[in-house]
Design an enzyme around this catalytic site. Structure first.
Site, PDB file in Angstrom:
ATOM      1  N   HIS A   9       0.825  -1.215   0.000  1.00 14.92           N
ATOM      2  CA  HIS A   9       0.000   0.000   0.000  1.00 14.92           C
ATOM      3  C   HIS A   9       0.861   1.267   0.000  1.00 14.92           C
ATOM      4  O   HIS A   9       2.034   1.247   0.398  1.00 14.92           O
ATOM      5  CB  HIS A   9      -0.900  -0.004   1.246  1.00 14.92           C
ATOM      6  N   ARG A  60      -5.899   0.580   4.051  1.00 11.93           N
ATOM      7  CA  ARG A  60      -4.752   1.175   3.351  1.00 11.93           C
ATOM      8  C   ARG A  60      -4.396   0.376   2.095  1.00 11.93           C
ATOM      9  O   ARG A  60      -3.988   0.956   1.079  1.00 11.93           O
ATOM     10  CB  ARG A  60      -3.551   1.331   4.293  1.00 11.93           C
ATOM     11  N   GLU A  87      -1.625  -7.275   7.052  1.00 11.27           N
ATOM     12  CA  GLU A  87      -0.289  -7.061   7.631  1.00 11.27           C
ATOM     13  C   GLU A  87      -0.073  -8.057   8.779  1.00 11.27           C
ATOM     14  O   GLU A  87      -1.034  -8.561   9.379  1.00 11.27           O
ATOM     15  CB  GLU A  87      -0.190  -5.614   8.138  1.00 11.27           C
ATOM     16  N   HIS A 182       0.676  -5.772   2.109  1.00  6.60           N
ATOM     17  CA  HIS A 182       1.405  -5.070   3.183  1.00  6.60           C
ATOM     18  C   HIS A 182       2.867  -5.514   3.223  1.00  6.60           C
ATOM     19  O   HIS A 182       3.195  -6.616   2.763  1.00  6.60           O
ATOM     20  CB  HIS A 182       0.733  -5.390   4.515  1.00  6.60           C
TER      21      HIS A 182
END
Ligand SMILES: O=C(O)[C@@H](CO)OP(=O)(O)O
Length: 248
Positions: A9, A60, A87, A182
């Site tokens: 991101h 994100r 993430e 991520h």
């Protein structure tokens, strides 16, 4: 030969603040929005097109994907949201300033928490209101699979089933795929794809918002990989990520 594009991101508000983020659902900064759009321009100019995209359940990565696809005039693209691409969970470190944490515990300890393969950060308490047990986006996930902290090895253990069950079969079926995820979920995937050792994975850092192309052979083994875009700027961004966990 197959090709797949991975992308971390764009810059998030907690990247800007230099805070451990993990499963905290923070949004992009204005710079992050620009990075996501510019990734779309770079992909379009390099002639990429996609049949399917995967992302996490964190905004994100989702917004980065939307902005990239918008820039490519491909907002119609089917998107699969998979929590397994989230993430790495940063446990009780989530929300703390990385440099302040390094000043308190030392750069070496923070490097272990950030980049070691099998040492997880201290966990969130099970009754911490920040746990994800009652978050509706994980309603279909078994409670024992929802982490309170994760090391990279734990992240590999959840990312790889998503690769093996979902993504790899789609690649073999000839789909052109973009994955917006991520830093550490991509490190987990890349570790397994490239067969990187537990020691060497410590040195792998992924910059925000830069399309990373992997060319794969018939067995989905990597042939080569490369970032699209300005190589000097990308090298500087990689070094900046590595330095985020050092005391100032
Ligand atoms: O805070 C996080 O969740 C990650 C990614 O931003 O950070 P790090 O690079 O320190 O693993």
């Amino acid at each position: 030969m197959y090709k797949i594009v991975f992308m971390r991101h764009g810059e998030s508000t907690w990247n800007l603040d230099n805070r451990f983020t993990g499963w905290t659902d923070v949004d992009l900064t204005e710079k992050g929005v620009r990075e996501a759009r510019s990734a779309g321009t770079v992909l379009k100019e390099a002639g990429f097109s996609f049949d399917l995209a995967y992302t996490s359940v964190l905004k994100r990565a989702i917004r980065t994907l939307w902005l990239t696809l918008d820039e490519m005039d491909m907002m119609w693209l089917p998107i699969k949201n998979d929590w397994r691409l989230n993430e790495r969970h940063y446990g009780a470190l989530q929300g703390l300033d990385k440099a302040e944490t390094a000043a308190k515990y030392g750069d070496a300890q923070v490097l272990v928490w950030r980049r070691s393969y099998d040492t997880p950060p201290p966990p969130l308490a099970a009754d911490d209101p920040r746990n994800s047990f009652n978050d509706p986006r994980y309603a279909n996930v078994a409670k024992e699979s929802i982490p309170l902290t994760e090391c990279l090895k734990d992240t590999v253990a959840r990312v790889m089933p998503a690769w093996d069950e979902e993504i790899a079969p789609a690649i073999r079926a000839g789909k052109q795929i973009l994955i917006s995820a991520h830093g550490n979920s991509l490190r987990a995937l890349i570790k397994m794809l490239d067969g990187i050792s537990d020691e060497d994975i410590v040195g792998l850092n992924i910059p925000n918002g830069q399309p990373l192309v992997y060319e794969l052979d018939a067995e989905l083994k990597p042939i080569r990989h490369y970032y699209l875009g300005d190589q000097e700027a990308i090298a500087a961004a990689v070094a900046a990520v590595a330095n985020q966990g050092k005391a100032r």
